[in-house]
Design a protein around this motif. Structure first.
Motif, short mmCIF file in Angstrom:
data_model
loop_
_atom_site.label_atom_id
_atom_site.label_comp_id
_atom_site.label_asym_id
_atom_site.label_seq_id
_atom_site.Cartn_x
_atom_site.Cartn_y
_atom_site.Cartn_z
N VAL A 196 0.84 -1.21 0.00
CA VAL A 196 0.00 0.00 0.00
C VAL A 196 0.88 1.25 0.00
N GLU A 231 2.45 1.66 -3.42
CA GLU A 231 1.42 2.04 -4.38
C GLU A 231 1.32 3.57 -4.50
N LYS A 232 1.50 4.25 -3.37
CA LYS A 232 1.42 5.71 -3.34
C LYS A 232 2.62 6.38 -4.03
N ASP A 250 3.65 7.22 -8.96
CA ASP A 250 3.77 8.38 -9.85
C ASP A 250 5.13 9.07 -9.74
N HIS A 278 -6.92 -4.87 0.45
CA HIS A 278 -5.83 -3.90 0.43
C HIS A 278 -5.41 -3.43 -0.96
N LEU A 279 -5.50 -4.30 -1.96
CA LEU A 279 -4.89 -3.96 -3.25
C LEU A 279 -5.81 -4.04 -4.46
N GLY A 306 -8.19 -3.05 -7.21
CA GLY A 306 -8.50 -1.74 -7.78
C GLY A 306 -7.34 -0.78 -7.79
N THR A 307 -6.18 -1.17 -7.27
CA THR A 307 -5.00 -0.31 -7.28
C THR A 307 -4.13 -0.65 -8.49
N ARG A 308 -3.24 0.27 -8.85
CA ARG A 308 -2.35 0.01 -9.99
C ARG A 308 -1.34 -1.10 -9.66
N LEU A 309 -0.86 -1.11 -8.42
CA LEU A 309 0.07 -2.17 -8.03
C LEU A 309 -0.65 -3.51 -8.02
N GLY A 310 -1.89 -3.51 -7.56
CA GLY A 310 -2.68 -4.73 -7.57
C GLY A 310 -2.84 -5.27 -8.98
#
Length: 301
Positions: free
Chosen positions: A186, A189-190, A193, A284-285, A287-291
């Motif tokens: 997590v 993930e932030k 960018d 936790h992941l 829907g995230t880009r790392l997920g």
């Protein structure tokens, strides 16, 4: 630290570990567990004194996500560009293994310095962000990470031996050395960018190591010919690294390099444990880009 010195260092730690009780091998620092013999409290306190450089090469991974494999790959890339002497850089490059004396020596180490860590982004010394040091971050699907970490703990005497059920529970709660896999994920993930952060996955590297070598060398600003890219990737497969690890790592080579397979979790997880990990990943992941980058449905379901 050259290979011979590293092997002597590890033999000393292994011998000291034999004299310790299992419950003494880990301790907490700022709420997170660390191996006492490798990451002494003085080492962790000394991290704040590391002065980063813009041309430092930083390799980051949660434990057992392919860190040592990529150490070998990056060293080959650096050697191809700078010549053989560069391959003698610090070994292992985990900054949390460096005590105050080594941090002082680090100041005198010529650039580019090759460093690494298992730390989450917020625990990496602020100077690395201030200097905009490039960081290559490796992640691996959590099911295979858990399996690899479990075997590593039971084959590495500086860590306490544990049962599968006990380790699974500790992994899911984050009560293991270097903390929670999902907290790390997590947090990174932030950082996706950040132009100075490049996240790659173990699975993608296994699928196409040649493209991985090409992307990694470009990210760090190294110019390789296509012939060099091919030569490095052919000599950097997991099996090739495992075979050559005896020269640099001694007996630890078999501990660090086990199977390196994608999907070995299927030989360990019960259906209930698999579902519990699925639920944690979705929490936790999902829907995230790392997920999405981890391609969880392909590798873990």
């Amino acid at each position: 630290m050259d290979p011979k010195t590293f092997q002597s260092y590890m033999q000393d730690r292994m011998q000291r570990a034999k004299e310790m009780k299992e419950e003494e091998k880990l301790y907490r620092y700022n709420g997170v567990l660390y191996p006492r013999l490798m990451c002494h409290e003085d080492n962790l306190k000394a991290l704040k004194d590391i002065n980063a450089r813009e041309d430092d090469i930083m390799l980051v991974a949660y434990p057992k996500c392919g860190f040592n494999w990529m150490v070998g790959v990056v060293r080959k890339i650096m050697a191809a560009v700078a010549g053989p002497p560069q391959i003698q850089s610090k070994m292992p490059p985990l900054i949390e293994f460096f005590g105050p004396d080594v941090v002082k020596i680090l100041e005198e180490t010529p650039s580019p310095r090759f460093l690494g860590t298992h730390m989450p982004p917020d625990n990496i010394p602020a100077s690395f962000y201030a200097k905009k040091t490039k960081m290559l971050v490796i992640f691996r699907n959590p099911k295979d990470t858990l399996v690899s970490y479990y075997h590593f703990c039971n084959n590495n005497q500086v860590l306490p031996a544990v049962s599968w059920e006990s380790f699974f529970s500790s992994f899911m709660s984050g009560d293991i050395p270097w903390g929670s896999y999902f907290d790390h994920a997590v947090a990174w993930e932030k950082k996706m960018d950040d132009p100075n952060v490049m996240i790659v996955t173990y699975e993608d590297l296994k699928q196409n190591l040649t493209e991985g070598v090409r992307q990694i060398s470009t990210f760090f600003g190294f110019s390789l010919t296509e012939a060099q890219v091919q030569q490095i990737s052919e000599g950097s497969t997991f099996n090739a690294m495992k075979e050559s690890s005896g020269k640099s790592l001694g007996k630890m080579g078999d501990v660090i390099y086990r199977k390196g397979e994608v999907g070995d979790w299927k030989n360990h997880f019960t259906p209930e444990q698999s579902q519990e990990m699925d639920d944690a990943f979705n929490k936790h992941l999902a829907g995230t880009r790392l997920g999405a980058k981890l391609n969880y449905q392909l590798y873990c379901q």
